[in-house]
Design a protein around this motif. Structure first.
Motif, PDB file in Angstrom:
ATOM      1  N   UNK A  59       0.824  -1.201   0.000  1.00 27.99           N
ATOM      2  CA  UNK A  59       0.000   0.000   0.000  1.00 27.99           C
ATOM      3  C   UNK A  59       0.861   1.255   0.000  1.00 27.99           C
ATOM      4  N   UNK A  60       1.982   1.229   0.725  1.00 29.09           N
ATOM      5  CA  UNK A  60       2.869   2.388   0.775  1.00 29.09           C
ATOM      6  C   UNK A  60       3.542   2.635  -0.565  1.00 29.09           C
ATOM      7  N   UNK A  61       3.958   1.562  -1.256  1.00 29.89           N
ATOM      8  CA  UNK A  61       4.553   1.715  -2.586  1.00 29.89           C
ATOM      9  C   UNK A  61       3.527   2.312  -3.553  1.00 29.89           C
ATOM     10  N   UNK A  62       2.313   1.810  -3.496  1.00 34.73           N
ATOM     11  CA  UNK A  62       1.273   2.311  -4.388  1.00 34.73           C
ATOM     12  C   UNK A  62       0.966   3.780  -4.106  1.00 34.73           C
ATOM     13  N   UNK A  63       1.023   4.189  -2.844  1.00 32.89           N
ATOM     14  CA  UNK A  63       0.742   5.592  -2.540  1.00 32.89           C
ATOM     15  C   UNK A  63       1.894   6.486  -2.979  1.00 32.89           C
ATOM     16  N   UNK A  64       3.129   5.997  -2.860  1.00 33.84           N
ATOM     17  CA  UNK A  64       4.266   6.754  -3.381  1.00 33.84           C
ATOM     18  C   UNK A  64       4.105   6.973  -4.882  1.00 33.84           C
ATOM     19  N   UNK A  65       3.663   5.949  -5.586  1.00 35.73           N
ATOM     20  CA  UNK A  65       3.430   6.058  -7.023  1.00 35.73           C
ATOM     21  C   UNK A  65       2.334   7.087  -7.314  1.00 35.73           C
ATOM     22  N   UNK A  66       1.312   7.101  -6.491  1.00 36.15           N
ATOM     23  CA  UNK A  66       0.217   8.062  -6.671  1.00 36.15           C
ATOM     24  C   UNK A  66       0.729   9.495  -6.524  1.00 36.15           C
ATOM     25  N   UNK A  67       1.602   9.721  -5.554  1.00 34.61           N
ATOM     26  CA  UNK A  67       2.150  11.063  -5.330  1.00 34.61           C
ATOM     27  C   UNK A  67       3.006  11.498  -6.509  1.00 34.61           C
ATOM     28  N   UNK A  68       3.837  10.600  -7.026  1.00 32.74           N
ATOM     29  CA  UNK A  68       4.632  10.930  -8.208  1.00 32.74           C
ATOM     30  C   UNK A  68       3.700  11.302  -9.365  1.00 32.74           C
ATOM     31  N   UNK A  69       2.612  10.568  -9.507  1.00 28.81           N
ATOM     32  CA  UNK A  69       1.641  10.874 -10.549  1.00 28.81           C
ATOM     33  C   UNK A  69       1.041  12.262 -10.391  1.00 28.81           C
ATOM     34  N   UNK A  70       0.747  12.676  -9.174  1.00 31.13           N
ATOM     35  CA  UNK A  70       0.205  14.010  -8.933  1.00 31.13           C
ATOM     36  C   UNK A  70       1.202  15.084  -9.368  1.00 31.13           C
ATOM     37  N   UNK A  71       2.481  14.856  -9.064  1.00 29.69           N
ATOM     38  CA  UNK A  71       3.510  15.841  -9.420  1.00 29.69           C
ATOM     39  C   UNK A  71       3.666  15.930 -10.933  1.00 29.69           C
ATOM     40  N   UNK A  72       3.722  14.780 -11.599  1.00 28.95           N
ATOM     41  CA  UNK A  72       3.873  14.773 -13.054  1.00 28.95           C
ATOM     42  C   UNK A  72       2.657  15.403 -13.723  1.00 28.95           C
ATOM     43  N   UNK A  73       1.460  15.081 -13.235  1.00 33.73           N
ATOM     44  CA  UNK A  73       0.239  15.658 -13.815  1.00 33.73           C
ATOM     45  C   UNK A  73       0.218  17.175 -13.660  1.00 33.73           C
ATOM     46  N   UNK A  74       0.748  17.673 -12.540  1.00 30.75           N
ATOM     47  CA  UNK A  74       0.773  19.119 -12.344  1.00 30.75           C
ATOM     48  C   UNK A  74       1.711  19.796 -13.330  1.00 30.75           C
ATOM     49  N   UNK A  75       2.841  19.149 -13.641  1.00 26.01           N
ATOM     50  CA  UNK A  75       3.741  19.696 -14.660  1.00 26.01           C
ATOM     51  C   UNK A  75       3.025  19.792 -16.006  1.00 26.01           C
ATOM     52  N   UNK A  76       2.207  18.786 -16.334  1.00 29.98           N
ATOM     53  CA  UNK A  76       1.404  18.840 -17.564  1.00 29.98           C
ATOM     54  C   UNK A  76       0.418  20.005 -17.511  1.00 29.98           C
ATOM     55  N   UNK A  77      -0.261  20.141 -16.383  1.00 31.75           N
ATOM     56  CA  UNK A  77      -1.248  21.205 -16.232  1.00 31.75           C
ATOM     57  C   UNK A  77      -0.616  22.586 -16.380  1.00 31.75           C
ATOM     58  N   UNK A  78       0.585  22.742 -15.843  1.00 36.19           N
ATOM     59  CA  UNK A  78       1.281  24.021 -15.893  1.00 36.19           C
ATOM     60  C   UNK A  78       1.928  24.283 -17.248  1.00 36.19           C
TER      61      UNK A  78
END
Length: 332
Positions: free
Chosen positions: A185-204
């Protein structure tokens, strides 16, 4: 390195532990930081080198390095903005701790639920419903939004997936601590956080101008961490930049964590100071396809033990008193 603090010193400075004195965790006898060493004063890290070149600098997550003045801990190291997980020992005399502990009846500040945090050197109150990794990620997103029109360096040493492995906001049904289910579960949540950061770069709209480096800082707990072996030192290393780095490729070239700083300087177009000795080698020429190879040997250490790797040979658990083990690793 097979443990975190000396790894992050090497990451930030591009210099091996035998130069910086950081061959182990703070307070451990074998290879611990030299007496009187001050990381901000005695070394130059990537934030200190890039800030004078016009880069906004931000830090979020684990610190655990030198400095006993919480108010200047981040700025002394070149980070203009920071959100740091703190130990209670970072607080000034008489200052009250405002976070939770783990375990709840223990003395170590929590990094996950009800975390102990300081923003720009100021310790603030959190609640039992606050989840540290989410607050770190929110800080990163806000930092990128604030500096999207200028060059920036954002350094995020994540609390995940370090023990204790506890439930995440996505897995409240998991009970108890430190089970393999919690690790997943912790690995999957780390992956989710990386996804949020990458998606924000796309948004910006700055994804193609931003180099992302994602890597571990030691082998997994219960699976190599703290052992002077390749098992302890070998970690994932992913570099992503759609406008610069070819996507979808897996490389067997050798690289170690000292290469991060010179790679940053290369991409930023910043010259290495003439008096600064670096052990790392920039990966940028290899990533740009200007060369087919990177470096012939990589190095790691833990205390008095050393690990060396070429494409064909591995030497581990080696010290002045113990040759350790040598392996032939094949021709590929």
């Amino acid at each position: 390195s097979p443990v975190c603090s000396p790894t992050r010193v090497c990451l930030m400075t591009g210099r091996y532990g035998f130069r910086t004195g950081w061959c182990n965790m703070r307070g451990r006898n074998a290879g611990s930081p030299r007496i009187g060493a001050d990381l901000a004063r005695d070394e130059r890290n990537f934030a200190q080198l890039l800030a004078p070149e016009g880069y906004a600098t931000g830090f979020a997550g684990k610190w655990q390095l030198t400095g006993d003045n919480l108010k200047t801990m981040g700025s002394d190291m070149g980070f203009a903005e920071s959100l740091i997980w703190i130990y209670t020992g970072y607080l000034a005399k008489g200052e009250t701790y405002k976070g939770g502990f783990y375990p709840p009846d223990g003395k170590k500040s929590s990094r996950y639920w009800h975390p102990g945090l300081a923003r720009n050197g100021i310790h603030f109150e959190t609640t039992p419903e606050d989840y540290g990794p989410n607050l770190f990620c929110d800080f990163c997103l806000d930092f990128m939004r604030s500096h999207k029109k200028e060059p920036f360096l954002l350094y995020y040493p994540m609390a995940l997936i370090h023990r204790p492995w506890v439930s995440t906001p996505d897995t409240p049904e998991l009970k108890g601590d430190n089970s393999r289910a919690h690790l997943k579960a912790n690995v999957e949540y780390a992956d989710k956080i990386v996804g949020r950061i990458v998606n924000e770069l796309d948004t910006l709209g700055i994804r193609e101008d931003t180099v992302i480096m994602f890597l571990g800082d030691n082998g997994t707990q219960d699976a190599g961490k703290s052992t002077p072996t390749e098992w302890g030192a070998r970690v994932p290393f992913i570099i992503n930049c759609p406008g610069t780095v070819p996507a979808g490729q897996v490389s067997r070239e050798l690289s170690d964590i000292s290469d991060v700083l010179p790679t940053m300087l290369d991409y930023a177009g910043v010259e290495k100071p003439a008096d600064l000795i670096l052990d790392g080698v920039s990966l940028a020429p290899y990533l740009r396809g200007e060369t087919d190879t990177h470096r012939p040997v990589i190095f790691s250490c833990l205390g008095q033990y050393r690990i060396l790797r070429t494409k064909h040979y591995l030497l581990e658990q080696n010290s002045a008193d113990d040759f350790g083990q040598m392996f032939y690793c094949g021709e590929s």
